[in-house]
Design an enzyme around this catalytic site. Structure first.
Site, short mmCIF file in Angstrom:
data_model
loop_
_atom_site.label_atom_id
_atom_site.label_comp_id
_atom_site.label_asym_id
_atom_site.label_seq_id
_atom_site.Cartn_x
_atom_site.Cartn_y
_atom_site.Cartn_z
N HIS A 194 15.28 -3.31 -8.87
CA HIS A 194 14.61 -3.94 -10.01
C HIS A 194 15.61 -4.03 -11.17
O HIS A 194 15.61 -3.19 -12.06
CB HIS A 194 13.39 -3.12 -10.43
CG HIS A 194 12.51 -3.79 -11.44
ND1 HIS A 194 11.14 -3.64 -11.45
CD2 HIS A 194 12.80 -4.61 -12.48
CE1 HIS A 194 10.63 -4.34 -12.46
NE2 HIS A 194 11.62 -4.92 -13.09
N GLU A 252 12.84 -7.10 -7.47
CA GLU A 252 11.74 -7.14 -8.42
C GLU A 252 12.27 -7.52 -9.80
O GLU A 252 13.41 -7.21 -10.14
CB GLU A 252 11.08 -5.76 -8.54
CG GLU A 252 10.49 -5.22 -7.27
CD GLU A 252 9.89 -3.85 -7.45
OE1 GLU A 252 9.12 -3.42 -6.56
OE2 GLU A 252 10.18 -3.18 -8.47
N HIS A 263 4.12 2.08 -7.04
CA HIS A 263 4.19 2.75 -8.34
C HIS A 263 3.46 4.09 -8.26
O HIS A 263 2.25 4.15 -8.13
CB HIS A 263 3.60 1.92 -9.49
CG HIS A 263 4.17 2.33 -10.82
ND1 HIS A 263 5.30 1.75 -11.36
CD2 HIS A 263 3.80 3.29 -11.69
CE1 HIS A 263 5.58 2.32 -12.52
NE2 HIS A 263 4.69 3.27 -12.74
N GLY A 267 10.29 4.57 -5.12
CA GLY A 267 11.60 4.94 -5.62
C GLY A 267 11.64 6.30 -6.28
O GLY A 267 12.20 7.26 -5.74
#
Length: 239
Positions: A43, A70, A191, A214
């Site tokens: 990201h 992302e 998330h 992550g």
């Protein structure tokens, strides 16, 4: 089985905090694949505080699993980066500049026309598109109108309420997933998913194709080791 895509932003954060190339982001990505990860997620943000734009080019040239980029498509630099690298998937996230981490999904009703335009841009380049959304049926319906291939359910609320009442916390996600499947949308999620809450989530969501994890995974790896951690996350995803 639901695929595990490892977000390696935190590895880049650690590298950048000291300068140089330790840890080696590319090696970590390749090791994640070797240890069983079925995708790599990055990201990049405009300030390059973790993933640098050059990292994206380096990763694209080396990884063999699915590559997921992302970011906020309102940034032309991001759009250009994605089109230049043609990942398997681009996930559109409505982050503001300087935002520490993602904290909400797109309002797919308010931004319908804009998202429809951007989805078409990426799909024309052969890139699968996923839109980051809150678990709200109306937002799923709005996403379907844009022509996107998938949605990614923003799971922070589920993770936050998991220990209080996991049965109640999962309900909006089940409803959103049923609506997505009804409308022909693929389902991703991410998330704050971790080793404690992932198994119940994956078992409860019909048609879950992919989770992107992550922060929790990299944090667990500090104690458990990267290979062992990835294997443990994969076990949570088994039916």
């Amino acid at each position: 089985m639901t695929k595990l895509s490892v977000n390696i932003n935190k590895i880049a954060t650690l590298r950048n905090s000291r300068g140089g190339n330790n840890p080696d982001l590319l090696k970590v990505a390749l090791d994640c694949e070797r240890f069983g990860a079925e995708g790599i997620t990055v990201h990049p943000r405009p300030d390059e505080r973790h993933i640098r734009y050059q990292d994206v080019y380096d990763l694209k040239a080396a990884i063999v699993t699915e590559f997921n980029i992302e970011g906020n498509c309102s940034e032309q630099k991001f759009v250009d980066l994605v089109l230049a690298n043609k990942p398997a998937q681009v996930t559109l996230v409505p982050d503001a500049e300087g935002q520490i981490t993602s904290n909400h999904g797109w309002d797919t009703v308010k931004h319908r026309d804009y998202l429809k335009e951007m989805v078409a841009v990426f799909q024309a380049a052969g890139i699968r598109v996923s839109i980051f959304v809150d678990p709200v049926v109306e937002m799923i319906e709005g996403a379907a109108v844009t022509g996107t291939d998938r949605i990614e359910l923003y799971t922070e609320a589920y993770a936050h309420n998991y220990y209080n009442n996991r049965e109640k916390a999962i309900l909006p996600y089940i409803a959103a997933a049923h609506k997505a499947s009804e409308l022909g949308l693929g389902i991703n999620a991410g998330h704050d998913l971790d080793l404690h809450n992932l198994k119940y989530f994956a078992a409860s969501i019909p048609g879950l194709l992919e989770v992107s994890i992550g922060h929790a995974l990299i944090s667990d790896a500090l104690y458990l080791g990267l290979e062992n951690t990835i294997q443990q996350y994969l076990r949570q995803l088994k039916p």
